[in-house]
Design an enzyme around this catalytic site. Structure first.
Site, PDB file in Angstrom:
ATOM      1  N   LYS A   1      31.664   3.105  20.718  1.00 37.00           N
ATOM      2  CA  LYS A   1      32.273   2.516  19.650  1.00 37.00           C
ATOM      3  C   LYS A   1      31.679   1.318  19.190  1.00 37.00           C
ATOM      4  O   LYS A   1      31.415   0.128  19.907  1.00 37.00           O
ATOM      5  CB  LYS A   1      33.584   1.756  20.177  1.00 37.00           C
TER       6      LYS A   1
ATOM      7  N   ASP B   1      25.616  -5.025   7.262  1.00 39.51           N
ATOM      8  CA  ASP B   1      24.454  -5.682   6.361  1.00 39.51           C
ATOM      9  C   ASP B   1      23.259  -6.271   7.345  1.00 39.51           C
ATOM     10  O   ASP B   1      22.539  -7.062   7.242  1.00 39.51           O
ATOM     11  CB  ASP B   1      25.062  -6.795   5.854  1.00 39.51           C
TER      12      ASP B   1
ATOM     13  N   LYS C   1      36.646  -2.840  29.753  1.00 37.78           N
ATOM     14  CA  LYS C   1      35.395  -2.350  30.453  1.00 37.78           C
ATOM     15  C   LYS C   1      34.594  -3.417  30.678  1.00 37.78           C
ATOM     16  O   LYS C   1      34.075  -4.004  29.721  1.00 37.78           O
ATOM     17  CB  LYS C   1      34.699  -1.329  29.554  1.00 37.78           C
TER      18      LYS C   1
ATOM     19  N   HIS D   1      42.691  -0.631  29.240  1.00 41.77           N
ATOM     20  CA  HIS D   1      41.606  -0.148  28.828  1.00 41.77           C
ATOM     21  C   HIS D   1      40.319  -0.964  28.755  1.00 41.77           C
ATOM     22  O   HIS D   1      39.113  -0.577  28.182  1.00 41.77           O
ATOM     23  CB  HIS D   1      41.862   0.300  27.369  1.00 41.77           C
TER      24      HIS D   1
ATOM     25  N   HIS E   1      31.189   8.707  23.274  1.00 40.61           N
ATOM     26  CA  HIS E   1      32.105   7.711  23.542  1.00 40.61           C
ATOM     27  C   HIS E   1      31.795   6.322  23.065  1.00 40.61           C
ATOM     28  O   HIS E   1      32.519   5.351  23.300  1.00 40.61           O
ATOM     29  CB  HIS E   1      32.459   7.543  25.060  1.00 40.61           C
TER      30      HIS E   1
ATOM     31  N   ASP F   1      28.051 -12.714  39.506  1.00 43.15           N
ATOM     32  CA  ASP F   1      27.574 -13.958  40.176  1.00 43.15           C
ATOM     33  C   ASP F   1      27.815 -15.072  39.028  1.00 43.15           C
ATOM     34  O   ASP F   1      26.977 -16.156  39.034  1.00 43.15           O
ATOM     35  CB  ASP F   1      26.031 -13.934  40.246  1.00 43.15           C
TER      36      ASP F   1
END
Length: 479
Positions: free
Chosen positions: A223, A228, A399, A397, A221, A404
């Site tokens: 991404k 370079d 995440k 979507h 999953h 704190d």
């Protein structure tokens, strides 16, 4: 061969009763003449029937054995796919120091098996209108190498743009390596062949093959992209038209990506190499030497998570951060289906006075099952003092976790059991107050366009919806 029996005398013929059946003929005179045992029509039919019945019983037994063996094999394959390789953490680590303490970083390095590197720069880019042009600019500027791994590469406009940019660099002599999840990309062979024809070294991750049937449900999953050896990317986007735009309508996905420079780039390259080797690629050459001047001052930890027991680092990352919280947890979770250990850790944080705010998906979804299962947990959190809101403008979507106003966690991992135990993920932890407060501002902007959830609303759901929610919660580990 036995001699043919001699003919009996006249006296014996008169004193001996002629055999009346084949059994008597054999008893009195030894082997019967063929004419004596020739079956009648009825006895022949009964013999054929007996043979047929025997064959039917034999094939029935064989069939039952094959069905039993197939059932056992199918059960084994199902278990291998849906069950984690082993247990994760049953509870949050104990005696965790605050996230802004040096001891917390040391604990994170030991638990997650990854160092916190210094001297990095990080930039967040919000939605496709921002991150797609920047990623493509980095691809087009490549002079030596590009490494790209993605869960999703699906036919469409943005896929065409990526394929064209990668192909152009490969034809120009840049070494381009690509790993794409077979399941997530829906077996996109057409784009794979276009890339290969241009000279791109392209591999599918876990395609459907007999030797990989036991791992079909366990995907990459991740991404990520490295260009370079000087810039790396990670986040939640897929190479699909659903991520185009600025999350301005129900068809566009709200998401973010992170661009990194500095020592963390080499760590991200190492994460890519793991799956590159697993799919048949050759070991990567040593990375280019880093520039003498650090591009930034951020401490960044690159965290790879796999489906192997002992490497469920997405779960460990969240558990450790929650246990180290003292004031606040701001969580953006498009798929909020945490396992029991993480749910308890959040409840424990609420009990010790930590403010917990959570943004989840709203009415715009790409599948109702996750949201249905998620709702079964909301009442417990709301009753304990958490705030939960549903993102309204578009498909959600994101995440992101900010703890704190000091620790920012982001990447590909969802806040669910699948990311914790089954999928391979690539995440980052950034230990910096200024950067964390910037991400907290992102959270606040998303919260401002989200709809609060109340216990009363949950209680007013139709009974049919409550049953559906409970049903999908039984499959939470797979969603």
């Amino acid at each position: 061969m036995q001699p043919f029996p001699r003919a009996p005398s006249a006296a014996s013929r008169s004193s001996t009763r002629a055999p009346t059946d084949v059994r008597n003929a054999r008893t009195c005179h030894g082997p019967a003449h063929p004419s004596a045992i020739a079956p009648t029509g009825n006895s022949g039919r009964w013999g054929v029937r007996r043979v047929g019945a025997h064959l039917r019983r034999t094939w029935l037994r064989v069939g039952l054995l094959l069905v039993a063996a197939g059932s056992v094999g199918l059960a084994g394959l199902t278990a291998a796919n849906v069950l984690p390789e082993g247990p994760g953490l049953a509870q949050a680590p104990a005696h965790v120091t605050p996230v802004d303490s040096p001891a917390f970083r040391q604990r994170a390095e030991a638990l997650l098996g990854s160092p916190v590197t210094q001297g990095n720069a990080a930039v967040d880019l919000q939605n496709g209108d921002a991150y797609f042009p920047a990623m493509l600019a980095d691809i087009r500027s490549a002079r030596k190498s590009i490494e790209l791994e993605s869960y999703i590469l699906r036919r469409g406009h943005i896929a065409d743009v990526f394929v064209a940019a990668l192909s152009e660099r490969a034809r120009a002599g840049v070494k381009v390596r690509v790993v794409i999840d077979w399941m997530g990309s829906r077996g996109n062979v057409a784009d794979a062949e276009r890339l290969r024809a241009a000279g791109v070294d392209f591999h599918f991750y876990r395609p459907i093959r007999l030797d990989q049937l036991a791992s079909l449900n366990k995907r990459t999953h991740r991404k990520l992209m490295v260009v370079d050896d000087r810039v790396a990317w990670t986040g939640g986007m897929g190479i699909d038209d659903a991520w185009l735009g600025n999350a301005s309508n129900g068809r566009q996905k709200r998401d973010m990506m992170f661009r990194l420079q500095g020592p963390a780039v080499a760590r991200m390259r190492g994460v890519f190499e793991e799956h590159w080797l697993a799919t048949g690629g050759q070991r990567l050459p040593p990375p280019e030497a880093s520039p003498s001047a650090a591009p930034g001052s951020l401490p960044v930890q690159v965290i790879a998570s796999t489906d192997r027991v002992g490497e469920y680092n997405s779960q460990r990352m969240f558990l450790l951060a929650i246990a180290g919280s003292r004031r606040s947890i701001d969580l953006e979770a498009s798929y909020f289906v945490p396992d029991a250990a993480v749910r308890q850790a959040l409840l424990d944080a609420l009990a010790r006075g930590v403010r917990v705010r959570i943004i989840v998906e709203g009415d715009h979804v790409d599948g109702h099952m996750v949201g249905d299962a998620s709702r079964t947990y909301w009442a417990d959190f709301l009753a304990a003092g958490a705030q939960i809101a549903r993102y309204a403008p578009s498909l959600f979507h994101n995440k992101l976790m900010v703890v704190d106003d000091y620790l920012a966690l982001a990447g590909s991992a969802n806040f669910d059991s699948r990311s914790f135990h089954l999928n391979d993920e690539a995440n980052i932890a950034i230990y910096d107050g200024a950067f964390a407060r910037k991400m907290a501002d992102v959270f606040d902007r998303d919260l401002a366009v989200s709809e609060p959830v109340t216990i009363a609303q949950l209680q007013q759901r139709p009974w049919t919806q409550q049953v559906t929610d409970r049903f999908w919660a039984e499959f939470a580990s797979q969603l």
